[in-house]
Design a protein around this motif. Sequence first.
Motif, PDB file in Angstrom:
ATOM      1  N   GLU A 177      78.757  79.697  -2.232  1.00 35.30           N
ATOM      2  CA  GLU A 177      77.751  79.868  -3.280  1.00 35.30           C
ATOM      3  C   GLU A 177      76.341  80.079  -2.738  1.00 35.30           C
ATOM      4  N   GLN A 178      75.926  79.274  -1.788  1.00 32.94           N
ATOM      5  CA  GLN A 178      74.566  79.407  -1.277  1.00 32.94           C
ATOM      6  C   GLN A 178      74.343  80.761  -0.603  1.00 32.94           C
ATOM      7  N   GLU A 179      75.351  81.244   0.124  1.00 32.95           N
ATOM      8  CA  GLU A 179      75.228  82.548   0.766  1.00 32.95           C
ATOM      9  C   GLU A 179      75.213  83.665  -0.280  1.00 32.95           C
ATOM     10  N   VAL A 180      76.032  83.507  -1.328  1.00 29.50           N
ATOM     11  CA  VAL A 180      76.043  84.494  -2.409  1.00 29.50           C
ATOM     12  C   VAL A 180      74.676  84.554  -3.081  1.00 29.50           C
ATOM     13  N   LEU A 181      74.084  83.389  -3.358  1.00 31.79           N
ATOM     14  CA  LEU A 181      72.750  83.357  -3.963  1.00 31.79           C
ATOM     15  C   LEU A 181      71.727  84.033  -3.057  1.00 31.79           C
ATOM     16  N   VAL A 226      74.170  76.300 -21.508  1.00 30.83           N
ATOM     17  CA  VAL A 226      73.395  76.491 -20.276  1.00 30.83           C
ATOM     18  C   VAL A 226      71.914  76.254 -20.534  1.00 30.83           C
ATOM     19  N   ASP A 227      71.457  76.546 -21.741  1.00 30.35           N
ATOM     20  CA  ASP A 227      70.061  76.288 -22.076  1.00 30.35           C
ATOM     21  C   ASP A 227      69.786  74.781 -22.099  1.00 30.35           C
ATOM     22  N   ARG A 228      70.705  74.021 -22.664  1.00 28.58           N
ATOM     23  CA  ARG A 228      70.542  72.557 -22.689  1.00 28.58           C
ATOM     24  C   ARG A 228      70.567  71.991 -21.269  1.00 28.58           C
ATOM     25  N   VAL A 229      71.479  72.518 -20.453  1.00 27.30           N
ATOM     26  CA  VAL A 229      71.587  72.020 -19.077  1.00 27.30           C
ATOM     27  C   VAL A 229      70.288  72.295 -18.323  1.00 27.30           C
ATOM     28  N   MET A 230      69.717  73.468 -18.533  1.00 28.34           N
ATOM     29  CA  MET A 230      68.429  73.755 -17.904  1.00 28.34           C
ATOM     30  C   MET A 230      67.358  72.796 -18.416  1.00 28.34           C
ATOM     31  N   GLN A 231      67.362  72.505 -19.710  1.00 31.52           N
ATOM     32  CA  GLN A 231      66.374  71.603 -20.293  1.00 31.52           C
ATOM     33  C   GLN A 231      66.520  70.185 -19.730  1.00 31.52           C
ATOM     34  N   ILE A 232      67.742  69.742 -19.566  1.00 35.06           N
ATOM     35  CA  ILE A 232      67.986  68.405 -19.013  1.00 35.06           C
ATOM     36  C   ILE A 232      67.450  68.313 -17.588  1.00 35.06           C
ATOM     37  N   HIS A 233      67.588  69.387 -16.826  1.00 35.10           N
ATOM     38  CA  HIS A 233      67.089  69.401 -15.448  1.00 35.10           C
ATOM     39  C   HIS A 233      65.581  69.610 -15.370  1.00 35.10           C
ATOM     40  N   GLY A 234      64.974  69.977 -16.494  1.00 38.48           N
ATOM     41  CA  GLY A 234      63.533  70.173 -16.500  1.00 38.48           C
ATOM     42  C   GLY A 234      63.107  71.284 -15.559  1.00 38.48           C
ATOM     43  N   GLY A 235      61.993  71.064 -14.854  1.00 37.29           N
ATOM     44  CA  GLY A 235      61.466  72.082 -13.951  1.00 37.29           C
ATOM     45  C   GLY A 235      62.439  72.476 -12.870  1.00 37.29           C
ATOM     46  N   MET A 236      63.255  71.534 -12.398  1.00 31.47           N
ATOM     47  CA  MET A 236      64.224  71.852 -11.355  1.00 31.47           C
ATOM     48  C   MET A 236      65.252  72.868 -11.848  1.00 31.47           C
ATOM     49  N   GLY A 237      65.610  72.783 -13.107  1.00 28.50           N
ATOM     50  CA  GLY A 237      66.580  73.725 -13.644  1.00 28.50           C
ATOM     51  C   GLY A 237      66.063  75.149 -13.676  1.00 28.50           C
ATOM     52  N   THR A 297      64.027  76.408 -11.439  1.00 22.02           N
ATOM     53  CA  THR A 297      63.843  76.923 -10.082  1.00 22.02           C
ATOM     54  C   THR A 297      65.120  77.580  -9.574  1.00 22.02           C
ATOM     55  N   ARG A 298      64.985  78.262  -8.455  1.00 24.02           N
ATOM     56  CA  ARG A 298      66.156  78.879  -7.833  1.00 24.02           C
ATOM     57  C   ARG A 298      66.788  77.964  -6.804  1.00 24.02           C
ATOM     58  N   GLU A 299      66.302  76.745  -6.723  1.00 25.83           N
ATOM     59  CA  GLU A 299      66.929  75.769  -5.839  1.00 25.83           C
ATOM     60  C   GLU A 299      68.290  75.356  -6.377  1.00 25.83           C
ATOM     61  N   PRO A 352      71.583  76.480  -9.125  1.00 26.37           N
ATOM     62  CA  PRO A 352      72.174  77.714  -9.653  1.00 26.37           C
ATOM     63  C   PRO A 352      72.151  77.812 -11.177  1.00 26.37           C
ATOM     64  N   VAL A 353      71.457  76.881 -11.854  1.00 22.05           N
ATOM     65  CA  VAL A 353      71.446  76.914 -13.319  1.00 22.05           C
ATOM     66  C   VAL A 353      70.865  78.226 -13.828  1.00 22.05           C
ATOM     67  N   GLU A 354      69.760  78.677 -13.228  1.00 23.18           N
ATOM     68  CA  GLU A 354      69.136  79.918 -13.688  1.00 23.18           C
ATOM     69  C   GLU A 354      70.059  81.107 -13.443  1.00 23.18           C
ATOM     70  N   ARG A 355      70.892  81.027 -12.411  1.00 25.21           N
ATOM     71  CA  ARG A 355      71.856  82.097 -12.116  1.00 25.21           C
ATOM     72  C   ARG A 355      72.872  82.202 -13.245  1.00 25.21           C
ATOM     73  N   TRP A 356      73.394  81.065 -13.668  1.00 25.77           N
ATOM     74  CA  TRP A 356      74.325  81.067 -14.796  1.00 25.77           C
ATOM     75  C   TRP A 356      73.626  81.459 -16.094  1.00 25.77           C
ATOM     76  N   TYR A 357      72.381  81.057 -16.234  1.00 21.32           N
ATOM     77  CA  TYR A 357      71.604  81.383 -17.431  1.00 21.32           C
ATOM     78  C   TYR A 357      71.577  82.897 -17.636  1.00 21.32           C
ATOM     79  N   ARG A 358      71.331  83.636 -16.558  1.00 22.99           N
ATOM     80  CA  ARG A 358      71.278  85.097 -16.640  1.00 22.99           C
ATOM     81  C   ARG A 358      72.662  85.702 -16.821  1.00 22.99           C
ATOM     82  N   GLU A 359      73.641  85.136 -16.148  1.00 27.54           N
ATOM     83  CA  GLU A 359      74.996  85.692 -16.226  1.00 27.54           C
ATOM     84  C   GLU A 359      75.606  85.508 -17.615  1.00 27.54           C
ATOM     85  N   LEU A 360      75.467  84.315 -18.171  1.00 28.86           N
ATOM     86  CA  LEU A 360      76.098  84.024 -19.460  1.00 28.86           C
ATOM     87  C   LEU A 360      75.438  84.776 -20.614  1.00 28.86           C
ATOM     88  N   ARG A 361      74.200  85.188 -20.431  1.00 29.00           N
ATOM     89  CA  ARG A 361      73.545  85.951 -21.503  1.00 29.00           C
ATOM     90  C   ARG A 361      74.277  87.250 -21.786  1.00 29.00           C
TER      91      ARG A 361
END
Length: 389
Positions: free
Chosen positions: A28-32, A331-342, A344-346, A348-357
């Motif tokens: 996953e990290q290499e793919v990102l 995925v939106d709730r999961v990002m919200q629960i993680h707050g600012g960290m969600g 970030t690109r640190e 993979p939540v934002e990666r799923w956020y874009r994919e699931l859209r």
Amino acid sequence: MDFSLSTEEREVRDWVRTFVQRELVPLEQEVLRRERAHQPGLTGEELKDLQLKAKESGFWGILTPEEYGGMGMSAVMAALLEAELGRTFVPFRFGGAADNILFHANEEQKQAYLLPTISGERKSCFAITEPGAGSDAKAIRATARKDGTDWVINGEKTFITGGNEADFTMVFAITDPEKGANGGVTCFLVDREAGWKSEYIDTMGEWGPASLIFQDVRVPETQILGEEGRGFELAMQWIGQGRYLLPARAIGSCERLISMAIDYANTRETFGQKIAERQAIQWMIADSGVELEALRWLVLSAAWQVDQGVDSRHAQSMAKLYGGQKANEIVDRVMQIHGGMGYTRELPVERWYRELRLLRIYEGTDEIQRRTIARNLLKGHVKVGGVLG
């Protein structure tokens, strides 16, 4: 009514779950990293190597009939396996597959296209969508004009999955303008060497579709797939081949995302308490858990109907609509629960956020699914509560 899996089904599912955990998640990290550098997440060689690893354990051609060297699995089993693959965003798919309409090829075409596609020697793409004909597939404008024993194809296709990598395409063109979609559309098997070109379309996600350009592309009559004028029927068969598999993959993604949210909520502290103690967080976790289970059974119900040989289009539209809507909410709730960290690109939540859209757009938008569902109910094609007869 028995909802339990058989011993064999459980063993097959668990093998795929282990495969995902051992072979895919570590990538996953290499793919990102590659995706952020605008590179493919997996090279063709890496994907092939992973597919061959799976093949060593018999996982080849999940839905491909056994007579063609596949596993010929049930739709329910395919949905369960797709959910397991959805637990990671590493772009893996089992080898040994071919577009369902390629099985309509004649014997010569099977040797040239179907069998090499199943073996992995060739790559195909399905080309019906055009700049002015997306959800309204009957509005296609690409034409094929008869010239002696050849056909000359002109037009443009867009948002074609795999169009940049394919060495041949199944392209749909109008061969009889007076008949239109009902008898006037034909499907052609066209090699890239015949002269069509592809152009990459950049998107917000990692899905890289293509525009296909046909300018006086000449093909012999022997390249017609199926029958002349019957292409729209093939197109609808392709579109309806497994709409339930799209939300099935989202099940795995949502399982992984909710698990991430639970782990974070149980470790993150604010004002002297873990955020898991906050009612706002608890409700987001609860709603996500309920919606995940509802999605699971909508998908499995649609797959079960496929296995029973009944018309499952209504059930598949419901699963596709609900899956797209709820996966995006989760995925939106999961990002919200993680707050600012969600954000970030640190993580993979934002990666799923874009994919699931994308799930709300491709293979039939939310609006098209609602139109289909409403029409079926209003016209009496399906009765309320009539899924189980």
